[in-house]
Design an enzyme around this catalytic site. Structure first.
Site, PDB file in Angstrom:
ATOM      1  N   THR A  39      49.697  -1.547 -23.377  1.00  0.00           N
ATOM      2  CA  THR A  39      49.967  -1.410 -24.806  1.00  0.00           C
ATOM      3  C   THR A  39      50.310   0.032 -25.155  1.00  0.00           C
ATOM      4  O   THR A  39      49.833   0.980 -24.526  1.00  0.00           O
ATOM      5  CB  THR A  39      48.758  -1.861 -25.644  1.00  0.00           C
ATOM      6  N   ASP A  66      36.083  -4.924 -26.799  1.00  0.00           N
ATOM      7  CA  ASP A  66      35.984  -6.151 -27.585  1.00  0.00           C
ATOM      8  C   ASP A  66      37.161  -6.297 -28.547  1.00  0.00           C
ATOM      9  O   ASP A  66      37.603  -7.411 -28.823  1.00  0.00           O
ATOM     10  CB  ASP A  66      34.663  -6.167 -28.360  1.00  0.00           C
ATOM     11  N   THR A  68      40.270  -5.332 -27.987  1.00  0.00           N
ATOM     12  CA  THR A  68      41.404  -5.813 -27.202  1.00  0.00           C
ATOM     13  C   THR A  68      41.257  -7.296 -26.892  1.00  0.00           C
ATOM     14  O   THR A  68      42.227  -8.058 -26.960  1.00  0.00           O
ATOM     15  CB  THR A  68      41.529  -5.008 -25.897  1.00  0.00           C
ATOM     16  N   THR A  93      33.744   0.382 -24.968  1.00  0.00           N
ATOM     17  CA  THR A  93      32.488   1.105 -25.164  1.00  0.00           C
ATOM     18  C   THR A  93      31.289   0.202 -25.007  1.00  0.00           C
ATOM     19  O   THR A  93      30.381   0.471 -24.224  1.00  0.00           O
ATOM     20  CB  THR A  93      32.466   1.749 -26.558  1.00  0.00           C
ATOM     21  N   LEU A 217      29.764 -25.548 -32.666  1.00  0.00           N
ATOM     22  CA  LEU A 217      28.991 -25.027 -33.793  1.00  0.00           C
ATOM     23  C   LEU A 217      28.995 -23.499 -33.791  1.00  0.00           C
ATOM     24  O   LEU A 217      29.132 -22.868 -32.744  1.00  0.00           O
ATOM     25  CB  LEU A 217      27.541 -25.527 -33.728  1.00  0.00           C
ATOM     26  N   GLU A 273      37.227  -5.935 -36.073  1.00  0.00           N
ATOM     27  CA  GLU A 273      38.144  -5.842 -37.209  1.00  0.00           C
ATOM     28  C   GLU A 273      37.333  -5.920 -38.503  1.00  0.00           C
ATOM     29  O   GLU A 273      37.022  -7.005 -38.989  1.00  0.00           O
ATOM     30  CB  GLU A 273      39.167  -6.989 -37.164  1.00  0.00           C
TER      31      GLU A 273
END
Length: 308
Positions: A39, A66, A68, A93, A217, A273
C-alpha cells in the site's frame, strides 16, 4: 491438486521487513504461489483486496495491524459473489484480532496458517456500510485508543494504550445510552461498551471473553457507571485483566443485532476506525466470509477445521 494462489496486501511501512521477506521466500520454496501488493496511501488496502477478489485470488492476506485487517475485510465483502478467503499476518502494534484468534505472531507461522489451512466460514459484524471482524468499542477505552500517540505505540507497542489510559482517568465521564435488541432494552450510563464478533481490543483488553466467530451472534459487554470513588479502580482492573475482572458489575448479552442511542453522542472504534454519533446499529452477517485460522483457535464452535 492445483496450488492455491495467495496475495499479501502489505502495509507500506512493512515493505522492508526482512523477517517477512524471509517468510515469503521459505513458503514459496514449498511450492505455494504468493504475490505481494504494497500500500502507498489510505484506502489502498481495501482497493487491492477488492481487486484480488474480483480476480479470483484464493486467499487475500492482510499484512499489517488491526486497521489493515479491517480495510482488507471491507474490500473483500464489497465484492458480490466473491469467494476469496482472508488470512492475517500480524504486523501492527496491538494485533488484537490475531492474538485472540491464536494466529502466530512469528511471521512465517502466520503465513503458513494462511496458505496451509482450510478456510472456515465465519460471521462478519456490520455497522452501516462498514464491516468488522473483531470488536467495536465505546466509552473510556475508545477515548484511550483514539488519543494514544502513534510514536508511543511504535516505542511501547500495546503497553502504550495502558499508559495513555492511566493519564486520562481525570477525564473519565460516563456516557448515557440506551441499548435495544432482541430481548434487550437497557438504559443507563456506561464507562465501557464492547460489541464483539471476536474477543479483545485496545491493546489486549479481553472485552468479550466468550465470543466466537461462527455462532451468528454479537456479544455485547457493558461496564455500567459505578460510584465515582470506584471508577478508576474498575477501569484499571478492566484494562489490566479484561471484562472478567469486573464481571460482578458488568452486563452481558448475545444478540444478532443491537441499536445504540446516545443523546450526547458516543465515540465507537470499529477495528481502528473511530466514529462519533448519537445512533449506531450493529448486526451480524452469519458465515459471510471464509477465514484461515490455526487448528488451535478458540474462536470457533465448529470442530470442522484443520490443515489441507
Amino acid at each position: 491438486m492445483m496450488a492455491r494462489k495467495s496475495r499479501i496486501i502489505l502495509h507500506g511501512k512493512q515493505a522492508a521487513n526482512q523477517e517477512l521477506r524471509d517468510a515469503v521466500a521459505a513458503v514459496r520454496e514449498d511450492g505455494h504461489q504468493i504475490e505481494v501488493r504494497v500500500t502507498w496511501e489510505a484506502g489502498d488496502a481495501g482497493l487491492f483486496a477488492a481487486q484480488a477478489a474480483k480476480e479470483g485470488v484464493d486467499t487475500v492476506i492482510a499484512g499489517g495491524g488491526d486497521g489493515t485487517v479491517n480495510e482488507v475485510l471491507n474490500g473483500l465483502v464489497q465484492v458480490e459473489g466473491g469467494s476469496s478467503a482472508l488470512g492475517v499476518i500480524p504486523l501492527g502494534t496491538a494485533n488484537d484480532f490475531a492474538r485472540s484468534a491464536g494466529i502466530p505472531l512469528q511471521l512465517e507461522g502466520a503465513l503458513r496458517v494462511a496458505v496451509e489451512t482450510e478456510p472456515v466460514a465465519v460471521d462478519v459484524g456490520r455497522s452501516g456500510d462498514r464491516a468488522f471482524m473483531n470488536v467495536a468499542t465505546g466509552g473510556f477505552g475508545t477515548e484511550v485508543t483514539v488519543n494514544t500517540n502513534p510514536k508511543l505505540k511504535r516505542l511501547l507497542g500495546g503497553a502504550a494504550y495502558f499508559i495513555t489510559g492511566l493519564g486520562r482517568f481525570s477525564e473519565l465521564e460516563p456516557v448515557p445510552i440506551r441499548l435495544r435488541g432482541p430481548d434487550l432494552d437497557w438504559e443507563g450510563k456506561l464507562l465501557v461498551l464492547a460489541v464483539g464478533n471476536a474477543r479483545q481490543a485496545g491493546g489486549g483488553h479481553v472485552l468479550c471473553p466468550d465470543a466466537v466467530l461462527d455462532d451468528g451472534l454479537l456479544d455485547i459487554g457493558v461496564l455500567p457507571d459505578v460510584p465515582e470513588d470506584q471508577q478508576s479502580e474498575a477501569i484499571s482492573a478492566l484494562m489490566t485483566h479484561g471484562m472478567q475482572a469486573v464481571k460482578d458489575a458488568a452486563l452481558y448479552w448475545r444478540v444478532p443485532w443491537v441499536e445504540i442511542e446516545a443523546p450526547k453522542g458516543i465515540y465507537v472504534n470499529l477495528d481502528g476506525e473511530p466514529t462519533h454519533a448519537t445512533h449506531h446499529r450493529f448486526e451480524v452477517e452469519p458465515r459471510r466470509l471464509k477465514l484461515h485460522l490455526p487448528e488451535s483457535t478458540s474462536l470457533l464452535t465448529s470442530s470442522e477445521h484443520g490443515s489441507k
